[in-house]
Design a protein around this motif. Structure first.
Motif, short mmCIF file in Angstrom:
data_model
loop_
_atom_site.label_atom_id
_atom_site.label_comp_id
_atom_site.label_asym_id
_atom_site.label_seq_id
_atom_site.Cartn_x
_atom_site.Cartn_y
_atom_site.Cartn_z
N UNK A 86 0.81 -1.14 0.13
CA UNK A 86 0.02 -0.09 0.10
C UNK A 86 0.81 1.12 -0.03
N UNK A 87 2.01 1.33 0.60
CA UNK A 87 2.89 2.26 0.57
C UNK A 87 3.16 2.60 -0.95
N UNK A 88 3.09 1.98 -2.08
CA UNK A 88 3.38 2.01 -3.35
C UNK A 88 2.19 2.84 -3.93
N UNK A 89 1.08 2.00 -4.16
CA UNK A 89 -0.01 2.68 -4.97
C UNK A 89 -1.59 2.20 -4.58
N UNK A 90 -1.22 1.16 -3.66
CA UNK A 90 -2.67 0.60 -3.31
C UNK A 90 -3.63 1.36 -2.35
N UNK A 91 -2.88 2.35 -1.62
CA UNK A 91 -3.75 3.05 -0.56
C UNK A 91 -4.27 4.38 -1.02
N UNK A 92 -5.48 4.67 -1.73
CA UNK A 92 -5.77 5.69 -2.06
C UNK A 92 -6.22 6.72 -0.83
N UNK A 93 -6.59 6.29 0.24
CA UNK A 93 -6.77 7.04 1.34
C UNK A 93 -5.64 7.58 2.19
N UNK A 94 -4.39 6.80 1.88
CA UNK A 94 -3.00 7.45 2.57
C UNK A 94 -2.98 7.04 3.92
N UNK A 95 -3.79 5.94 4.38
CA UNK A 95 -3.79 5.55 5.78
C UNK A 95 -2.29 4.96 6.26
N UNK A 96 -2.01 4.10 5.37
CA UNK A 96 -0.77 3.31 5.60
C UNK A 96 0.49 4.40 5.86
N UNK A 97 0.57 5.40 5.04
CA UNK A 97 1.59 6.21 4.99
C UNK A 97 1.56 7.21 6.16
N UNK A 98 0.31 7.37 6.75
CA UNK A 98 0.16 8.39 7.98
C UNK A 98 0.41 7.52 8.90
N UNK A 99 0.19 6.21 8.94
CA UNK A 99 0.09 5.50 10.12
C UNK A 99 1.65 5.23 10.50
N UNK A 100 2.51 4.85 9.23
CA UNK A 100 3.90 4.65 9.47
C UNK A 100 4.65 5.88 9.93
N UNK A 101 4.45 7.03 9.37
CA UNK A 101 4.99 8.32 9.67
C UNK A 101 4.82 8.70 11.25
N UNK A 102 3.34 8.37 11.64
CA UNK A 102 3.27 8.74 12.88
C UNK A 102 3.33 7.83 13.81
#
Length: 353
Positions: A110-126
């Protein structure tokens, strides 16, 4: 297309408890430890920009506030005709006779392109598995899920021909157990559409489709290569997936979608929900959703920790919230004393049989 499958099998039934204790750490991103993820659901704060929750009860539990929460619109997710496509590039694991996708692999994908909501990147960054109003923890299997599954067996809960809702489903394991128990229909709801598409749907497919048709023979429960040729459509166990519907969005929005839809809808005989009462700010929406969607003689089975430190919720606060509204009667049907105390609660309408 390449397929990757990896199966974890409970070979020693006596080790079941240890296996389940390890589930949380297995399903976390490599960047986050079990300790940090568990704390995130216990200590996550209120919705960004909101004021602190006023008031506590005499035991120090925070009382639900009346702040206005942002609502994520409801959406129904279609089941693809090609069920194998749902399992592409998924790594599958197994516990308690249930298949589920490896969450860490999903997160990396999902960090690539499957997460349109951006929840994975936000979860990882936070470094958090909970961002209230944005991401509500569906990328992780929380331990109370297995408490509830154990309770089904111990209490001999029968799902045959019942209509069931897995509310706040995440991985969807509770609903899948109901499917395996020959439920008449099972609906799955999670706050995040990414969770439904990347986790819930694949898990339902993996548990409904004949495993021999997608895991590639051998039967020893270890890593398998997929079949070199796959059919265009999967052969499901008798019409199982036709019993399912999948929804994302906030509870009240999903309720409105179901009740106003042109599709036939009957209220649920059983509503299952696990670790959804961690935030007191959501109690009103949850209570109203249960009241609107549960059949007059239906039952709710809810699993929760005694208290979610920092967030303020917990079983006793929610029990009091329900009692004050005089709609449901409640009773604690199971207490788990291992680690942080956990509970299973049964709810029914006060005037039900």
């Amino acid at each position: 297309m390449d397929f990757r499958f990896n199966f974890f099998i409970d070979e020693n039934e006596n080790n079941k408890a240890d296996t389940r204790d390890g589930i949380d750490s297995q399903l976390c991103s490599p960047k986050r430890s079990q300790e940090s993820t568990e704390k995130s659901k216990q200590t996550a704060g209120p919705v960004a920009g909101s004021s602190p929750r006023p008031g506590t009860d005499k035991h120090g539990d925070e009382m639900p506030s009346k702040k206005k929460l942002c609502f994520k619109a409801a959406k129904e997710h279609d089941i693809p005709e090609d069920l194998y496509k749902v399992l592409e590039n998924k790594v599958m694991e197994r516990a308690s006779d249930l298949y589920y996708v490896n969450m860490s692999v999903v997160e990396m994908t999902c960090l690539d392109d499957a997460d349109r909501e951006g929840i994975v990147s936000q979860s990882v960054s936070s470094h958090s598995d909970l961002i209230p109003g944005v991401y509500e923890g569906g990328l992780k299997i929380w331990e109370c899920t297995f408490d509830l599954i154990d309770f089904f067996s111990e209490a001999e809960i029968h799902f045959t021909n019942k209509s069931v809702l897995d509310l706040g489903c995440g991985a969807g394991l509770l609903g899948i157990v109901a499917l395996k128990g020959k439920a008449g229909k099972v609906h799955f709801q999670d706050y995040n559409s990414t969770v439904i598409d990347e986790i819930t749907l694949p898990n339902a497919v993996a548990n409904c489709v004949d495993e021999g048709s997608w895991m590639g023979g051998g039967g020893d429960g270890k890593t398998h290569e997929p079949p070199s040729k796959r059919p265009k459509k999967a052969e499901c166990s008798p019409n199982t997936l036709t019993k399912c519907r999948f929804f994302s969005g906030e509870w009240s929005e999903v309720s409105q979608l179901l009740l106003s839809s042109s599709k036939p809808f009957s209220k649920y005989d059983i509503i299952l929900t696990s670790e959804t009462i961690y935030n007191p700010d959501y109690y009103g929406a949850l209570h109203d959703t249960l009241a609107k969607l549960l059949d007059k003689n239906g039952r709710v089975y809810l699993a929760s920790k005694a208290h979610y430190f920092g967030v303020g919720g917990g079983i006793h606060l929610f029990e009091k919230f329900v009692e004050d509204r005089k709609v449901f009667r409640t009773r604690i049907v199971k207490i788990i004393d291992k680690g942080l105390q956990r509970y299973v609660m049964e709810m029914a309408f006060k005037d039900s049989s």
